[in-house]
Design a protein around this motif. Structure first.
Motif, PDB file in Angstrom:
ATOM      1  N   CYS A 175       0.890  -1.378  -0.042  1.00 19.44           N
ATOM      2  CA  CYS A 175       0.199  -0.173  -0.031  1.00 19.44           C
ATOM      3  C   CYS A 175       0.983   1.238   0.002  1.00 19.44           C
ATOM      4  O   CYS A 175       1.863   1.243   0.468  1.00 19.44           O
ATOM      5  CB  CYS A 175      -0.902  -0.060   1.415  1.00 19.44           C
ATOM      6  SG  CYS A 175      -2.205  -1.208   1.293  1.00 19.44           S
ATOM      7  N   ARG A 176       0.329   2.248  -0.770  1.00 22.11           N
ATOM      8  CA  ARG A 176       1.025   3.507  -0.526  1.00 22.11           C
ATOM      9  C   ARG A 176      -0.048   4.640  -0.663  1.00 22.11           C
ATOM     10  O   ARG A 176      -0.981   4.434  -1.374  1.00 22.11           O
ATOM     11  CB  ARG A 176       1.862   3.583  -1.857  1.00 22.11           C
ATOM     12  CG  ARG A 176       1.328   3.924  -3.291  1.00 22.11           C
ATOM     13  CD  ARG A 176       2.359   3.953  -4.490  1.00 22.11           C
ATOM     14  NE  ARG A 176       1.530   3.917  -5.706  1.00 22.11           N
ATOM     15  CZ  ARG A 176       0.743   4.834  -5.930  1.00 22.11           C
ATOM     16  NH1 ARG A 176       0.397   5.899  -5.488  1.00 22.11           N
ATOM     17  NH2 ARG A 176       0.227   4.798  -7.203  1.00 22.11           N
ATOM     18  N   TYR A 177       0.328   5.805  -0.124  1.00 24.31           N
ATOM     19  CA  TYR A 177      -0.542   6.941  -0.053  1.00 24.31           C
ATOM     20  C   TYR A 177      -0.290   7.786  -1.116  1.00 24.31           C
ATOM     21  O   TYR A 177       0.833   8.122  -1.666  1.00 24.31           O
ATOM     22  CB  TYR A 177      -0.639   7.805   1.151  1.00 24.31           C
ATOM     23  CG  TYR A 177      -1.257   7.169   2.488  1.00 24.31           C
ATOM     24  CD1 TYR A 177      -2.281   7.255   2.794  1.00 24.31           C
ATOM     25  CD2 TYR A 177      -0.444   6.241   3.125  1.00 24.31           C
ATOM     26  CE1 TYR A 177      -2.949   6.922   3.802  1.00 24.31           C
ATOM     27  CE2 TYR A 177      -0.947   5.573   4.194  1.00 24.31           C
ATOM     28  CZ  TYR A 177      -2.160   5.730   4.608  1.00 24.31           C
ATOM     29  OH  TYR A 177      -2.625   5.340   5.749  1.00 24.31           O
ATOM     30  N   GLU A 178      -1.459   8.107  -1.988  1.00 30.49           N
ATOM     31  CA  GLU A 178      -1.300   9.275  -3.026  1.00 30.49           C
ATOM     32  C   GLU A 178      -1.399  10.628  -2.361  1.00 30.49           C
ATOM     33  O   GLU A 178      -0.599  11.440  -2.803  1.00 30.49           O
ATOM     34  CB  GLU A 178      -2.481   9.243  -3.797  1.00 30.49           C
ATOM     35  CG  GLU A 178      -2.369   7.940  -5.075  1.00 30.49           C
ATOM     36  CD  GLU A 178      -3.394   7.965  -5.948  1.00 30.49           C
ATOM     37  OE1 GLU A 178      -3.914   9.209  -6.433  1.00 30.49           O
ATOM     38  OE2 GLU A 178      -3.464   7.278  -6.994  1.00 30.49           O
ATOM     39  N   HIS A 179      -1.903  10.783  -1.447  1.00 29.36           N
ATOM     40  CA  HIS A 179      -2.029  11.908  -0.567  1.00 29.36           C
ATOM     41  C   HIS A 179      -2.458  11.269   1.131  1.00 29.36           C
ATOM     42  O   HIS A 179      -3.078  10.488   1.361  1.00 29.36           O
ATOM     43  CB  HIS A 179      -2.450  13.123  -0.823  1.00 29.36           C
ATOM     44  CG  HIS A 179      -4.043  13.057  -1.130  1.00 29.36           C
ATOM     45  ND1 HIS A 179      -4.517  12.691  -2.122  1.00 29.36           N
ATOM     46  CD2 HIS A 179      -5.016  13.240   0.032  1.00 29.36           C
ATOM     47  CE1 HIS A 179      -5.919  12.466  -1.915  1.00 29.36           C
ATOM     48  NE2 HIS A 179      -6.112  12.774  -0.752  1.00 29.36           N
ATOM     49  N   PHE A 180      -1.554  12.052   2.168  1.00 26.66           N
ATOM     50  CA  PHE A 180      -1.886  11.785   3.375  1.00 26.66           C
ATOM     51  C   PHE A 180      -1.816  13.172   4.272  1.00 26.66           C
ATOM     52  O   PHE A 180      -0.729  13.758   4.646  1.00 26.66           O
ATOM     53  CB  PHE A 180      -1.012  10.973   4.101  1.00 26.66           C
ATOM     54  CG  PHE A 180      -1.138  10.486   5.734  1.00 26.66           C
ATOM     55  CD1 PHE A 180      -1.659   9.243   5.830  1.00 26.66           C
ATOM     56  CD2 PHE A 180      -0.636  11.177   6.605  1.00 26.66           C
ATOM     57  CE1 PHE A 180      -2.090   9.083   7.328  1.00 26.66           C
ATOM     58  CE2 PHE A 180      -0.966  10.965   7.954  1.00 26.66           C
ATOM     59  CZ  PHE A 180      -1.772   9.755   8.309  1.00 26.66           C
ATOM     60  N   ASN A 181      -3.115  13.761   4.457  1.00 23.31           N
ATOM     61  CA  ASN A 181      -3.451  15.025   4.915  1.00 23.31           C
ATOM     62  C   ASN A 181      -3.972  14.933   6.494  1.00 23.31           C
ATOM     63  O   ASN A 181      -5.330  14.375   6.252  1.00 23.31           O
ATOM     64  CB  ASN A 181      -3.981  16.024   4.059  1.00 23.31           C
ATOM     65  CG  ASN A 181      -3.191  16.207   2.886  1.00 23.31           C
ATOM     66  OD1 ASN A 181      -2.059  16.482   2.599  1.00 23.31           O
ATOM     67  ND2 ASN A 181      -4.170  16.021   1.775  1.00 23.31           N
TER      68      ASN A 181
END
Length: 109
Positions: free
Chosen positions: A35-41
């Motif tokens: 798994c990888r984040y395209e964005h994490f805000n």
């Protein structure tokens, strides 16, 4: 799957005060390296994340948006899972309401 519609599940997770204030990206993925984040805000009371998990048999895309306060958070999640055939395609929507219920067992804070 049909039995799960409209049901509630309860889970407890122990976090330190620092983990709760500043969650790291692995809070939602654990040790899953696919798994990888395209964005994490996660800041200023708002949550906005998009997570893609690419596995040999399927790809899952999770979008999470919501708000948080010092002792709780609320999120709307959508999950799209796509396999190699139309029968392996699934879309889900859920809500998460999380709240602090106390200190971790055996901790002082």
């Amino acid at each position: 799957m049909k039995k799960a519609i409209g049901t509630t599940q309860t889970h407890e997770t122990c976090l330190t005060a620092e983990q709760a204030k500043h969650p790291k990206e692995d809070f939602f993925t654990g040790a899953d390296k696919s798994c990888r984040y395209e964005h994490f805000n996660w800041g200023d009371g708002k949550i906005d994340m998009k997570l893609v998990c690419a596995r040999p048999d399927a790809t899952q895309t999770m979008q999470m948006t919501g708000t948080y306060e010092p002792n709780s958070y609320q999120m709307a999640m959508s999950v799209a899972s796509k396999g190699s055939s139309p029968m392996e395609t699934m879309n889900m929507k859920m809500t998460v309401d999380a709240k602090r219920v106390g200190d971790c067992e055996g901790s002082k804070g």
